[in-house]
Scaffold this motif. Structure first.
Motif, PDB file in Angstrom:
ATOM      1  N   GLY A 218      23.377 112.506  53.573  1.00 34.37           N
ATOM      2  CA  GLY A 218      22.008 112.855  53.206  1.00 34.37           C
ATOM      3  C   GLY A 218      21.464 114.049  53.962  1.00 34.37           C
ATOM      4  O   GLY A 218      20.247 114.214  54.081  1.00 34.37           O
ATOM      5  N   ARG A 219      22.366 114.891  54.467  1.00 33.86           N
ATOM      6  CA  ARG A 219      21.946 116.070  55.224  1.00 33.86           C
ATOM      7  C   ARG A 219      22.234 117.321  54.414  1.00 33.86           C
ATOM      8  O   ARG A 219      22.960 117.299  53.422  1.00 33.86           O
ATOM      9  N   SER A 220      21.665 118.435  54.857  1.00 35.81           N
ATOM     10  CA  SER A 220      21.889 119.690  54.156  1.00 35.81           C
ATOM     11  C   SER A 220      23.219 120.302  54.574  1.00 35.81           C
ATOM     12  O   SER A 220      23.747 120.014  55.665  1.00 35.81           O
ATOM     13  N   LEU A 221      23.754 121.163  53.732  1.00 34.13           N
ATOM     14  CA  LEU A 221      25.008 121.842  54.052  1.00 34.13           C
ATOM     15  C   LEU A 221      24.889 122.700  55.307  1.00 34.13           C
ATOM     16  O   LEU A 221      25.807 122.684  56.151  1.00 34.13           O
ATOM     17  N   PRO A 222      23.815 123.461  55.513  1.00 33.69           N
ATOM     18  CA  PRO A 222      23.697 124.236  56.760  1.00 33.69           C
ATOM     19  C   PRO A 222      23.662 123.358  58.006  1.00 33.69           C
ATOM     20  O   PRO A 222      24.176 123.756  59.058  1.00 33.69           O
ATOM     21  N   ASP A 223      23.059 122.157  57.908  1.00 31.96           N
ATOM     22  CA  ASP A 223      23.048 121.257  59.067  1.00 31.96           C
ATOM     23  C   ASP A 223      24.467 120.829  59.425  1.00 31.96           C
ATOM     24  O   ASP A 223      24.849 120.783  60.606  1.00 31.96           O
ATOM     25  N   VAL A 224      25.240 120.487  58.394  1.00 26.87           N
ATOM     26  CA  VAL A 224      26.639 120.121  58.623  1.00 26.87           C
ATOM     27  C   VAL A 224      27.403 121.307  59.197  1.00 26.87           C
ATOM     28  O   VAL A 224      28.237 121.154  60.099  1.00 26.87           O
TER      29      VAL A 224
END
Length: 237
Positions: A218-224
């Protein structure tokens, strides 16, 4: 009846001016050709190296982030198939993208219709794609869509001409994305390369793993991506 000459002339005129702003001007010319409200232009749209160069509104930017994060949507399909994609009513039509369709209906309440046009290199290859969108559903008129196809093909020629002209002079195109776009795509591209090297896999496989991890958590791609840049083993098997 679409006036091909007039459409192509408007694109040529849009190509004049500061090279760094060329993608935005071409995107606007395509948008105007189909009388839509906003647009995006991206290169290498269906690959891990995708780079957004223009988004003319907040809704357009959110559309691009969603498609890039999921790896599917109108723009991705247009680039992959080399054909136009039209979604006349995003909130009632069933789409061919199971995840994008449901996410778009939840996250893009202010987008009613999307037209996607490929930026063609030749009969078999694409340089990228352009999305144009509007708030309300938009019943696709064949002549209007044809104008968009003509404008997109003309824009492809202008992009290639600008690229070749710059390379011939010993440089690279000055097509710089705006800061907000680079902050989203830049770390993701860096993380894809780092993860691919760490696991000895292709960039496609690395991006697929990152997308799955982002969607599942449930996180954004940039956060990952930021997690991977800090610790490449954070999502390794």
């Amino acid at each position: 009846m679409v006036d091909r000459i007039a459409v192509e002339r408007s694109v040529r005129e849009a190509a004049e001016g500061d090279p760094a702003r060329l993608p935005r001007r071409l995107c606007e010319a395509i948008r105007e050709s189909v009388s839509m409200e906003a647009g995006t232009l991206s290169l290498f749209t269906d690959t891990p190296h995708r780079q957004l160069l223009c988004a003319t509104s907040d809704a357009a930017l959110r559309l691009e982030k969603l498609q890039f994060g999921l790896g599917e949507g109108p723009c991705v399909t247009a680039a992959r198939t080399g054909d136009k994609v039209v979604v006349g009513d995003l909130h009632t039509e069933l789409t061919g993208w199971p995840v994008f369709g449901s996410c778009a209906q939840e996250q893009l309440g202010d987008v009613g219709a999307i037209y996607a046009f490929p930026l063609r290199l030749d009969a078999h290859r694409t340089l990228g794609a352009v999305d144009v969108l509007c708030r309300d559903p938009h019943d696709p008129d064949p002549e209007t869509v044809r104008a968009g196809v003509i404008a997109a093909r003309a824009a492809s020629r202008e992009l290639l001409h600008s690229y070749q002209e710059t390379v011939d002079q010993g440089g690279l195109p000055m097509w710089e994305p705006e800061d907000i776009m680079d902050s989203y795509w830049g770390p993701t591209h860096a993380a894809v390369g780092l993860l691919a090297g760490e696991l000895d896999i292709t960039a496609d496989e690395a991006l697929t793993r990152m997308r799955a991890h982002a969607f599942g958590s449930g996180r954004s791609l940039p956060d990952v991506a930021e997690d991977i840049l800090a610790d490449p083993e954070c999502i390794t098997p």
